[in-house]
Design a protein around this motif. Structure first.
Motif, PDB file in Angstrom:
ATOM      1  N   VAL A 184     -28.066 -19.565  -2.397  1.00  0.00           N
ATOM      2  CA  VAL A 184     -27.318 -21.009  -2.501  1.00  0.00           C
ATOM      3  C   VAL A 184     -25.856 -21.115  -2.712  1.00  0.00           C
ATOM      4  O   VAL A 184     -24.216 -22.292  -2.020  1.00  0.00           O
ATOM      5  CB  VAL A 184     -28.075 -21.962  -3.816  1.00  0.00           C
ATOM      6  N   GLU A 185     -24.922 -20.539  -3.914  1.00  0.00           N
ATOM      7  CA  GLU A 185     -23.584 -20.560  -4.443  1.00  0.00           C
ATOM      8  C   GLU A 185     -23.025 -19.996  -2.882  1.00  0.00           C
ATOM      9  O   GLU A 185     -21.923 -21.164  -2.614  1.00  0.00           O
ATOM     10  CB  GLU A 185     -22.795 -19.127  -4.936  1.00  0.00           C
ATOM     11  N   ALA A 186     -23.067 -19.042  -1.991  1.00  0.00           N
ATOM     12  CA  ALA A 186     -23.159 -18.866  -0.835  1.00  0.00           C
ATOM     13  C   ALA A 186     -22.583 -19.870   0.927  1.00  0.00           C
ATOM     14  O   ALA A 186     -22.229 -20.184   1.070  1.00  0.00           O
ATOM     15  CB  ALA A 186     -23.717 -17.576  -0.031  1.00  0.00           C
ATOM     16  N   MET A 187     -23.947 -21.159   0.688  1.00  0.00           N
ATOM     17  CA  MET A 187     -24.907 -21.651   1.161  1.00  0.00           C
ATOM     18  C   MET A 187     -23.381 -23.134   0.687  1.00  0.00           C
ATOM     19  O   MET A 187     -22.078 -23.671   1.439  1.00  0.00           O
ATOM     20  CB  MET A 187     -25.954 -22.003   2.099  1.00  0.00           C
ATOM     21  N   VAL A 188     -23.155 -22.920  -0.261  1.00  0.00           N
ATOM     22  CA  VAL A 188     -22.318 -24.067  -0.301  1.00  0.00           C
ATOM     23  C   VAL A 188     -20.629 -24.400  -0.290  1.00  0.00           C
ATOM     24  O   VAL A 188     -20.074 -24.938   0.631  1.00  0.00           O
ATOM     25  CB  VAL A 188     -22.766 -24.733  -2.359  1.00  0.00           C
ATOM     26  N   ALA A 190     -20.289 -22.556   2.351  1.00  0.00           N
ATOM     27  CA  ALA A 190     -19.830 -22.427   3.410  1.00  0.00           C
ATOM     28  C   ALA A 190     -19.669 -23.793   3.805  1.00  0.00           C
ATOM     29  O   ALA A 190     -18.926 -24.332   4.726  1.00  0.00           O
ATOM     30  CB  ALA A 190     -20.635 -21.828   4.313  1.00  0.00           C
ATOM     31  N   GLY A 191     -20.297 -24.712   2.991  1.00  0.00           N
ATOM     32  CA  GLY A 191     -19.921 -25.998   3.312  1.00  0.00           C
ATOM     33  C   GLY A 191     -18.176 -26.840   3.046  1.00  0.00           C
ATOM     34  O   GLY A 191     -18.442 -27.433   4.039  1.00  0.00           O
ATOM     35  N   ILE A 192     -18.349 -25.971   1.820  1.00  0.00           N
ATOM     36  CA  ILE A 192     -16.583 -26.465   1.879  1.00  0.00           C
ATOM     37  C   ILE A 192     -15.807 -25.727   2.635  1.00  0.00           C
ATOM     38  O   ILE A 192     -14.623 -26.527   3.087  1.00  0.00           O
ATOM     39  CB  ILE A 192     -16.292 -25.511   0.227  1.00  0.00           C
ATOM     40  N   GLN A 199     -19.907 -31.678  -3.987  1.00  0.00           N
ATOM     41  CA  GLN A 199     -20.851 -32.045  -4.262  1.00  0.00           C
ATOM     42  C   GLN A 199     -22.248 -32.391  -4.106  1.00  0.00           C
ATOM     43  O   GLN A 199     -23.463 -31.992  -2.962  1.00  0.00           O
ATOM     44  CB  GLN A 199     -20.665 -33.413  -5.453  1.00  0.00           C
ATOM     45  N   VAL A 200     -21.110 -32.698  -2.069  1.00  0.00           N
ATOM     46  CA  VAL A 200     -22.715 -33.119  -0.875  1.00  0.00           C
ATOM     47  C   VAL A 200     -22.301 -31.685  -0.664  1.00  0.00           C
ATOM     48  O   VAL A 200     -24.498 -31.351   0.124  1.00  0.00           O
ATOM     49  CB  VAL A 200     -21.651 -33.658  -0.144  1.00  0.00           C
ATOM     50  N   ALA A 201     -21.932 -30.983  -0.327  1.00  0.00           N
ATOM     51  CA  ALA A 201     -22.365 -29.884  -0.115  1.00  0.00           C
ATOM     52  C   ALA A 201     -23.379 -29.140  -0.626  1.00  0.00           C
ATOM     53  O   ALA A 201     -24.767 -28.556  -0.452  1.00  0.00           O
ATOM     54  CB  ALA A 201     -21.464 -28.221   0.200  1.00  0.00           C
ATOM     55  N   HIS A 202     -23.416 -28.566  -2.098  1.00  0.00           N
ATOM     56  CA  HIS A 202     -24.356 -29.477  -3.196  1.00  0.00           C
ATOM     57  C   HIS A 202     -25.813 -29.569  -3.391  1.00  0.00           C
ATOM     58  O   HIS A 202     -27.163 -28.499  -2.744  1.00  0.00           O
ATOM     59  CB  HIS A 202     -24.543 -29.065  -4.491  1.00  0.00           C
ATOM     60  N   SER A 239     -27.141 -19.679  16.573  1.00  0.00           N
ATOM     61  CA  SER A 239     -25.679 -19.098  16.318  1.00  0.00           C
ATOM     62  C   SER A 239     -25.867 -18.416  15.040  1.00  0.00           C
ATOM     63  O   SER A 239     -25.103 -17.109  14.792  1.00  0.00           O
ATOM     64  CB  SER A 239     -24.763 -19.890  16.541  1.00  0.00           C
ATOM     65  N   ALA A 240     -26.080 -18.919  13.842  1.00  0.00           N
ATOM     66  CA  ALA A 240     -26.114 -18.347  12.442  1.00  0.00           C
ATOM     67  C   ALA A 240     -26.937 -17.272  12.259  1.00  0.00           C
ATOM     68  O   ALA A 240     -26.752 -16.241  11.862  1.00  0.00           O
ATOM     69  CB  ALA A 240     -26.883 -19.655  11.640  1.00  0.00           C
ATOM     70  N   VAL A 241     -28.430 -17.296  12.971  1.00  0.00           N
ATOM     71  CA  VAL A 241     -29.041 -16.278  12.577  1.00  0.00           C
ATOM     72  C   VAL A 241     -28.526 -14.718  13.453  1.00  0.00           C
ATOM     73  O   VAL A 241     -28.384 -13.443  12.983  1.00  0.00           O
ATOM     74  CB  VAL A 241     -30.794 -16.190  13.250  1.00  0.00           C
ATOM     75  N   ARG A 242     -27.266 -15.157  14.428  1.00  0.00           N
ATOM     76  CA  ARG A 242     -27.070 -14.023  15.075  1.00  0.00           C
ATOM     77  C   ARG A 242     -26.332 -13.156  14.051  1.00  0.00           C
ATOM     78  O   ARG A 242     -25.982 -11.961  13.981  1.00  0.00           O
ATOM     79  CB  ARG A 242     -26.562 -14.534  16.468  1.00  0.00           C
TER      80      ARG A 242
END
Ligand SMILES: NC(=O)C1=CN([C@@H]2O[C@H](COP(=O)(O)OP(=O)(O)OC[C@H]3O[C@@H](n4cnc5c(N)ncnc54)[C@H](OP(=O)(O)O)[C@@H]3O)[C@@H](O)[C@H]2O)C=CC1
Ligand SMILES: O=C(O)[C@@H]1CCC=N1
Length: 272
Positions: A184-188, A190-192, A199-202, A239-242
């Motif tokens: 989750v940290e990493a995906m947030v 990535a959102g940034i 906060q939106v990404a979280h 594309s992300a899974v690759r």
């Protein structure tokens, strides 16, 4: 063991010990049937004030409680057992929450015949969503396992496993919440990176994690099927899974959990 609500002592009321106390109280376990021990007076005061349970010394706990839930760190278990092991009266049930330590580590330091149960729970116990694996050690009967289940079912799901699987369990579900928090940290982040406010990404990722977890639990579908349902041909997901496969995320997880299992084994080897 007697019937009815047993008196449980949480020996080493730290993070997990406190989760046990709060979970048992939430489930209706009477506060006067709970004891706790700690090393530091300020922690003792904190637990007594917060939960209204008796915080006592270890020898009083092993005398007065019927079930002794040992939730000290594995590195501290030897000193604890040196203090109380030989003085545990007959008829007590010892439940170890200590990662890596086999029940034999306890049995060798307890009066002959003392039943020992090993459990591996996790921090979602805080919201009654723990995963707790329960294993019988020496002299533990079905009655002892049932009592452990009675204690941990209010905290979430329980499963019985052979003790030989407990180091793997520790790697998967004991330590497991940390892997998801890292994801989750990493995906947030990535959102940034993609321009979203933190906060939106979280909020996006936490709810996506919750929804995905509920789908895994309630659909009964294999994760591959659920992933395929998201992965549209020539779409964004593939594309992300690759990239995930190219960067070895799958292999990294295999290695990481193997390392956690190996560390559990090291903790046992180093315990004195
Ligand atoms: N954290 C987790 O997610 C999980 C942890 N576990 C296991 O639970 C156990 C506890 O972990 P955790 O709660 O994170 O660790 P903590 O350090 O938070 O808790 C351990 C507690 O035991 C106390 N303690 C140590 N020695 C004694 C003693 N001789 N007498 C009384 N109290 C003592 C410590 O006191 P002091 O505060 O003074 O150090 C501390 O409060 C470990 O064995 C761990 O492997 C299992 C599943 C998940
Ligand atoms: O990291 C640890 O050793 C403890 C046991 C499982 C989760 N936390």
């Amino acid at each position: 063991m007697s019937t009815g609500v047993h008196t449980v002592a949480v020996i080493g009321a730290g993070k997990i010990g406190e989760l046990m106390l709060s979970g048992l109280l939430r489930s209706g376990w009477p506060a006067d049937r709970l004891l706790a021990t700690t090393r530091r007076p300020e922690r003792a005061e904190e637990i007594a004030t917060r939960y209204g349970v008796r915080v006592v010394d270890n020898l009083t706990a092993v005398r007065d409680a019927e079930v002794l839930a040992i939730s000290v760190k594995p590195q501290d278990a030897g000193v604890l057992l040196d203090e109380v092991g030989p003085r545990i009266p007959d008829g007590k049930l010892v439940i170890s929450l200590c990662a890596g330590l086999p029940t034999g580590f306890f049995s060798r330091r307890l009066p002959a015949g003392t039943p020992v149960v090993r459990v591996m729970t996790n921090t979602p116990a805080l919201v009654d969503q723990a995963m707790t694996a329960i294993s019988a050690g020496a002299h533990a009967t079905g009655e002892h396992l049932a009592l452990a289940e009675e204690m941990f079912k209010p905290l979430g799901a329980t499963i019985r496993v052979p003790e030989s699987q407990q180091d793997a369990v520790t790697a998967l579900s004991g330590s497991g919440p940390a892997y998801f928090y890292l994801l989750v940290e990493a995906m947030v982040d990535a959102g940034i990176l993609l321009g979203l406010p933190r906060q939106v990404a979280h909020e996006l990722i936490v709810q996506t994690a919750i929804g995905s977890a509920v789908m895994l639990r309630d659909s009964g579908e294999h994760p591959v099927k659920l992933r395929e349902a998201v992965t549209s041909p020539a779409g964004t997901t593939i594309s992300a899974v690759r990239e995930l496969e190219k960067h070895g995320v799958r292999a990294a997880l295999l290695a990481a959990l193997e390392a956690a299992r190996d560390r559990a084994r090291e903790l046992a080897a180093q315990a004195t």
